[in-house]
Design an enzyme around this catalytic site. Structure first.
Site, PDB file in Angstrom:
ATOM      1  N   SER A  49       0.804  -1.227   0.000  1.00 42.77           N
ATOM      2  CA  SER A  49       0.000   0.000   0.000  1.00 42.77           C
ATOM      3  C   SER A  49       0.832   1.270   0.000  1.00 42.77           C
ATOM      4  CB  SER A  49      -0.912   0.034   1.229  1.00 42.77           C
ATOM      5  OG  SER A  49      -1.842  -1.001   1.162  1.00 42.77           O
ATOM      6  N   CYS A  90     -12.636  -6.914  20.230  1.00 40.53           N
ATOM      7  CA  CYS A  90     -13.896  -6.184  20.030  1.00 40.53           C
ATOM      8  C   CYS A  90     -15.051  -6.780  20.853  1.00 40.53           C
ATOM      9  CB  CYS A  90     -14.262  -6.175  18.559  1.00 40.53           C
ATOM     10  SG  CYS A  90     -13.756  -7.658  17.664  1.00 40.53           S
ATOM     11  N   GLN A 109     -20.816 -12.221  15.261  1.00 45.68           N
ATOM     12  CA  GLN A 109     -19.797 -11.249  14.877  1.00 45.68           C
ATOM     13  C   GLN A 109     -19.784 -10.984  13.370  1.00 45.68           C
ATOM     14  OE1 GLN A 109     -16.863 -13.003  18.348  1.00 45.68           O
ATOM     15  NE2 GLN A 109     -15.897 -11.704  16.814  1.00 45.68           N
ATOM     16  N   SER A 164     -16.495  -7.588   9.175  1.00 45.75           N
ATOM     17  CA  SER A 164     -15.490  -6.509   9.170  1.00 45.75           C
ATOM     18  C   SER A 164     -14.422  -6.740  10.232  1.00 45.75           C
ATOM     19  CB  SER A 164     -16.146  -5.149   9.385  1.00 45.75           C
ATOM     20  OG  SER A 164     -16.896  -5.141  10.587  1.00 45.75           O
ATOM     21  N   LYS A 218     -10.276 -15.466  24.647  1.00 47.20           N
ATOM     22  CA  LYS A 218      -9.977 -14.043  24.889  1.00 47.20           C
ATOM     23  C   LYS A 218     -11.066 -13.440  25.762  1.00 47.20           C
ATOM     24  CE  LYS A 218      -8.257 -13.580  20.190  1.00 47.20           C
ATOM     25  NZ  LYS A 218      -8.672 -13.123  18.845  1.00 47.20           N
ATOM     26  N   ARG A 221     -19.538 -16.339  13.612  1.00 43.89           N
ATOM     27  CA  ARG A 221     -19.490 -15.360  12.517  1.00 43.89           C
ATOM     28  C   ARG A 221     -20.816 -15.374  11.775  1.00 43.89           C
ATOM     29  NH1 ARG A 221     -15.579 -12.042  12.344  1.00 43.89           N
ATOM     30  NH2 ARG A 221     -14.050 -13.708  12.315  1.00 43.89           N
ATOM     31  N   HIS A 247     -21.124  -6.114  15.963  1.00 45.41           N
ATOM     32  CA  HIS A 247     -21.189  -7.408  16.637  1.00 45.41           C
ATOM     33  C   HIS A 247     -22.362  -7.391  17.624  1.00 45.41           C
ATOM     34  CE1 HIS A 247     -17.400  -8.234  14.898  1.00 45.41           C
ATOM     35  NE2 HIS A 247     -16.649  -8.405  15.968  1.00 45.41           N
TER      36      HIS A 247
HETATM   37  O1  25A Z   1      -4.404  -9.520  16.090  1.00 40.08           O
HETATM   38  P1  25A Z   1      -4.767 -10.447  14.981  1.00 40.08           P
HETATM   39  O2  25A Z   1      -5.700 -11.514  15.427  1.00 40.08           O
HETATM   40  O3  25A Z   1      -3.568 -11.014  14.260  1.00 40.08           O
HETATM   41  O4  25A Z   1      -5.580  -9.610  13.859  1.00 40.08           O
HETATM   42  C1  25A Z   1      -5.549  -8.257  13.771  1.00 40.08           C
HETATM   43  C2  25A Z   1      -6.059  -7.837  12.411  1.00 40.08           C
HETATM   44  O5  25A Z   1      -7.471  -8.071  12.400  1.00 40.08           O
HETATM   45  C3  25A Z   1      -8.123  -6.998  11.769  1.00 40.08           C
HETATM   46  C4  25A Z   1      -7.131  -5.957  11.326  1.00 40.08           C
HETATM   47  O6  25A Z   1      -6.958  -6.141   9.914  1.00 40.08           O
HETATM   48  C5  25A Z   1      -5.893  -6.321  12.116  1.00 40.08           C
HETATM   49  O7  25A Z   1      -4.748  -6.085  11.353  1.00 40.08           O
HETATM   50  N1  25A Z   1      -9.138  -6.460  12.687  1.00 40.08           N
HETATM   51  C6  25A Z   1     -10.359  -6.052  12.297  1.00 40.08           C
HETATM   52  N2  25A Z   1     -11.091  -5.680  13.323  1.00 40.08           N
HETATM   53  C7  25A Z   1     -10.339  -5.837  14.427  1.00 40.08           C
HETATM   54  C8  25A Z   1     -10.542  -5.607  15.808  1.00 40.08           C
HETATM   55  N3  25A Z   1     -11.690  -5.135  16.310  1.00 40.08           N
HETATM   56  C9  25A Z   1      -9.096  -6.328  14.002  1.00 40.08           C
HETATM   57  N4  25A Z   1      -8.130  -6.551  14.868  1.00 40.08           N
HETATM   58  C10 25A Z   1      -8.362  -6.335  16.170  1.00 40.08           C
HETATM   59  N5  25A Z   1      -9.530  -5.866  16.647  1.00 40.08           N
HETATM   60  P2  25A Z   1      -7.327  -5.039   8.823  1.00 40.08           P
HETATM   61  O8  25A Z   1      -7.725  -5.720   7.581  1.00 40.08           O
HETATM   62  O9  25A Z   1      -8.182  -4.009   9.385  1.00 40.08           O
HETATM   63  O10 25A Z   1      -5.940  -4.300   8.573  1.00 40.08           O
HETATM   64  C11 25A Z   1      -4.833  -4.895   8.109  1.00 40.08           C
HETATM   65  C12 25A Z   1      -3.844  -3.715   7.937  1.00 40.08           C
HETATM   66  O11 25A Z   1      -2.579  -4.182   8.273  1.00 40.08           O
HETATM   67  C13 25A Z   1      -1.672  -3.796   7.253  1.00 40.08           C
HETATM   68  N6  25A Z   1      -0.553  -4.701   7.196  1.00 40.08           N
HETATM   69  C14 25A Z   1      -0.562  -6.025   7.007  1.00 40.08           C
HETATM   70  N7  25A Z   1       0.689  -6.521   7.027  1.00 40.08           N
HETATM   71  C15 25A Z   1       1.514  -5.480   7.204  1.00 40.08           C
HETATM   72  C16 25A Z   1       0.716  -4.319   7.318  1.00 40.08           C
HETATM   73  N8  25A Z   1       1.242  -3.124   7.494  1.00 40.08           N
HETATM   74  C17 25A Z   1       2.597  -3.036   7.589  1.00 40.08           C
HETATM   75  N9  25A Z   1       3.423  -4.084   7.497  1.00 40.08           N
HETATM   76  C18 25A Z   1       2.928  -5.324   7.309  1.00 40.08           C
HETATM   77  N10 25A Z   1       3.765  -6.386   7.204  1.00 40.08           N
HETATM   78  C19 25A Z   1      -2.495  -3.843   6.017  1.00 40.08           C
HETATM   79  O12 25A Z   1      -1.985  -2.994   5.047  1.00 40.08           O
HETATM   80  C20 25A Z   1      -3.802  -3.291   6.497  1.00 40.08           C
HETATM   81  O13 25A Z   1      -3.726  -1.880   6.474  1.00 40.08           O
HETATM   82  P3  25A Z   1      -1.671  -3.550   3.563  1.00 40.08           P
HETATM   83  O14 25A Z   1      -1.013  -2.446   2.880  1.00 40.08           O
HETATM   84  O15 25A Z   1      -0.910  -4.846   3.665  1.00 40.08           O
HETATM   85  O16 25A Z   1      -3.014  -3.940   2.935  1.00 40.08           O
HETATM   86  C21 25A Z   1      -3.755  -2.964   2.257  1.00 40.08           C
HETATM   87  C22 25A Z   1      -4.599  -3.704   1.231  1.00 40.08           C
HETATM   88  O17 25A Z   1      -3.858  -4.771   0.639  1.00 40.08           O
HETATM   89  C23 25A Z   1      -4.670  -5.929   0.457  1.00 40.08           C
HETATM   90  N11 25A Z   1      -3.977  -7.077   1.038  1.00 40.08           N
HETATM   91  C24 25A Z   1      -3.898  -7.401   2.331  1.00 40.08           C
HETATM   92  N12 25A Z   1      -3.204  -8.524   2.489  1.00 40.08           N
HETATM   93  C25 25A Z   1      -2.813  -8.921   1.259  1.00 40.08           C
HETATM   94  C26 25A Z   1      -3.307  -7.989   0.320  1.00 40.08           C
HETATM   95  N13 25A Z   1      -3.083  -8.090  -0.980  1.00 40.08           N
HETATM   96  C27 25A Z   1      -2.364  -9.133  -1.407  1.00 40.08           C
HETATM   97  N14 25A Z   1      -1.858 -10.059  -0.576  1.00 40.08           N
HETATM   98  C28 25A Z   1      -2.061 -10.001   0.734  1.00 40.08           C
HETATM   99  N15 25A Z   1      -1.548 -10.949   1.546  1.00 40.08           N
HETATM  100  C29 25A Z   1      -5.951  -5.663   1.110  1.00 40.08           C
HETATM  101  O18 25A Z   1      -6.960  -5.564   0.127  1.00 40.08           O
HETATM  102  C30 25A Z   1      -5.782  -4.380   1.860  1.00 40.08           C
HETATM  103  O19 25A Z   1      -6.939  -3.563   1.738  1.00 40.08           O
HETATM  104  O1  L14 Z   2      -8.693  -8.495  17.928  1.00 40.99           O
HETATM  105  O2  L14 Z   2     -13.311 -10.988  13.723  1.00 40.99           O
HETATM  106  O3  L14 Z   2      -8.238 -10.457  18.674  1.00 40.99           O
HETATM  107  O4  L14 Z   2     -11.843 -12.250  12.767  1.00 40.99           O
HETATM  108  C1  L14 Z   2      -9.089 -11.201  15.874  1.00 40.99           C
HETATM  109  C2  L14 Z   2     -10.169 -11.846  15.007  1.00 40.99           C
HETATM  110  C3  L14 Z   2     -10.587  -9.260  16.221  1.00 40.99           C
HETATM  111  C4  L14 Z   2     -11.657  -9.906  15.409  1.00 40.99           C
HETATM  112  C5  L14 Z   2      -8.814  -9.719  17.874  1.00 40.99           C
HETATM  113  C6  L14 Z   2     -12.160 -11.409  13.582  1.00 40.99           C
HETATM  114  C7  L14 Z   2      -9.755 -10.326  16.870  1.00 40.99           C
HETATM  115  C8  L14 Z   2     -11.055 -10.807  14.399  1.00 40.99           C
END
Ligand code: 25A
Ligand code: L14
Length: 337
Positions: free
Chosen positions: A45, A133, A160, A163, A217, A239, A246
């Site tokens: 990005s 969340c 849930q 999103s 959690k 889900r 949620h």
């Molecule tokens: O803690 P956990 O359990 O591991 O999970 C936490 C994740 O859950 C989501 C949130 O993901 C968070 O990262 N989440 C949602 N609700 C939540 C809540 N209530 C919650 N977590 C906790 N509580 P998300 O989708 O909102 O955001 C992900 C962001 O992280 C960036 N990112 C990923 N890897 C990164 C990174 N940034 C820096 N360095 C890294 N190594 C990611 O940015 C996004 O902003 P991005 O630039 O990677 O992605 C932007 C667009 O690119 C696409 N995309 C994503 N993954 C891939 C991809 N394209 C190709 N290949 C991929 N593997 C997507 O379309 C995205 O829009």
């Molecule tokens: O923040 O809904 O621990 O898939 C990881 C799973 C947030 C929700 C967290 C999901 C969760 C997420």
């Protein structure tokens, strides 16, 4: 706390994700004193822009040098990124507010919901965590009842939205729905099964006990936030094909009896809670009306007639706002107050 300034250098890690975008929106809406916004994401990005206070701000790639001069860093890029980069940011002098599961149960990291345990902010060492969340909305609704009647046991089932998983999951629900309405066969990628027109009793990974990590959690985080290691919690997390918001069916057993009317009176003045309980007019919280709102909505309050001291509640909140971005920004507000 954070050194007092008129305005702060604020980084958002994961700025292009579902939660990161909401963080930037909430910073703007609440007029958080941002001097400069630093949106960070993966190389995928970098170079793109996010809009903040009417201007386009360029997204930079997250590196270990991203945090020089940053005062506050909001992280939502998943646990792996947080594990690697939160200590780097804290070492560089930023205070990290992390939305992932990486640090929540670390004994050196406060796990904060401002309406419930703002006092825990005081002992942070550079990293603070915002809870899951589902836990956040549950404890906002239950803490005032706990203070009044001491909750001994919680039985919770969650509904849930997609999103929570991120943007790709929201796109998957949309795509599957379109394919199914054309009588096609969807091909799930994000989830192990079709989510459109379905329910999956499976959030995060399964553990050998048969529970999922998401369910556990809700036990461990609730105890830490409430500062009460005796509360018993058993959860089933599901889900559902909803985009944002949620819902939770919550049953509590208290030491002292609370009537439904007493519970309504307590919740009608509780911080961060919107009582929404008028079944005679078919008014009860639903994701469709709660999405975009800041409060945790509570309705369907009933006495559990199967035990002496029990209550049932229906609790709904916007998982991207109070469940993640808003809670993180509220923590930042307390830090600079
Ligand atoms: O803690 P956990 O359990 O591991 O999970 C936490 C994740 O859950 C989501 C949130 O993901 C968070 O990262 N989440 C949602 N609700 C939540 C809540 N209530 C919650 N977590 C906790 N509580 P998300 O989708 O909102 O955001 C992900 C962001 O992280 C960036 N990112 C990923 N890897 C990164 C990174 N940034 C820096 N360095 C890294 N190594 C990611 O940015 C996004 O902003 P991005 O630039 O990677 O992605 C932007 C667009 O690119 C696409 N995309 C994503 N993954 C891939 C991809 N394209 C190709 N290949 C991929 N593997 C997507 O379309 C995205 O829009
Ligand atoms: O923040 O809904 O621990 O898939 C990881 C799973 C947030 C929700 C967290 C999901 C969760 C997420």
């Amino acid at each position: 706390m954070v050194k007092k300034k008129a305005a702060y250098q604020v980084a958002v890690v994961g700025a292009t994700g579902a939660v990161g975008a909401e963080m930037i929106q909430v910073l703007k809406e609440r007029k958080f004193p941002v001097e400069t916004l630093h949106p960070l994401a993966s190389s995928r990005s970098a170079g793109g822009t996010v809009s903040f206070r009417g201007a386009d701000v360029t997204v930079k790639e997250l590196t270990k040098d991203s945090f020089a001069d940053i005062d506050i860093a909001l992280f939502s890029a998943g646990s792996d990124v947080s594990k690697d980069y939160a200590p780097i940011a804290a070492k560089a002098g930023a205070v990290v507010i992390d939305n992932s599961a990486a640090w929540r149960m670390d004994k050196d990291v406060p796990l904060v919901v401002p309406e419930v345990n703002p006092h825990d902010l005081a002992w942070h060492k550079g990293i603070l965590a915002t809870p899951n969340c589902s836990t956040i909305q549950m404890v906002v609704a239950l803490k005032p009842l706990h203070d009044e009647a001491r909750i001994q046991r919680i039985v919770v089932t969650t509904f849930q939205s997609v999103s929570g998983t991120g943007k790709e999951a929201m796109e998957e629900l949309m795509e599957e729905s379109k394919v199914l309405l054309r009588f096609g066969q969807p091909e799930p990628k994000v989830y192990p099964h079709q989510i459109a027109f379905n329910c999956l009793p499976h959030i995060d990974e399964f553990l050998p006990t048969g529970y999922t990590k998401e369910e556990m959690k809700m036990l461990h985080e609730t105890r830490k936030i409430m500062g009460d290691a005796t509360i018993r919690v058993t959860a089933t997390t599901v889900r559902v094909p909803v985009y944002i918001g949620h819902s939770e069916a919550v049953n509590i057993e208290t030491e002292r009896k609370l009537t439904a009317n007493e519970a309504r009176a307590i919740l009608s003045t509780a911080p961060g809670v919107q009582l929404y309980d008028d079944p005679a007019h078919a008014l009860y919280p639903m994701p469709l009306i709660v999405a975009g709102q800041d409060e945790v909505y509570v309705g369907r309050i009933r006495e559990d007639e199967s035990i002496p001291n029990g209550l049932n509640l229906w609790v709904v909140a916007d998982n991207l706002r109070k469940g993640a971005a808003l809670n993180a920004v509220q923590i930042a507000e307390l830090l600079v107050r």
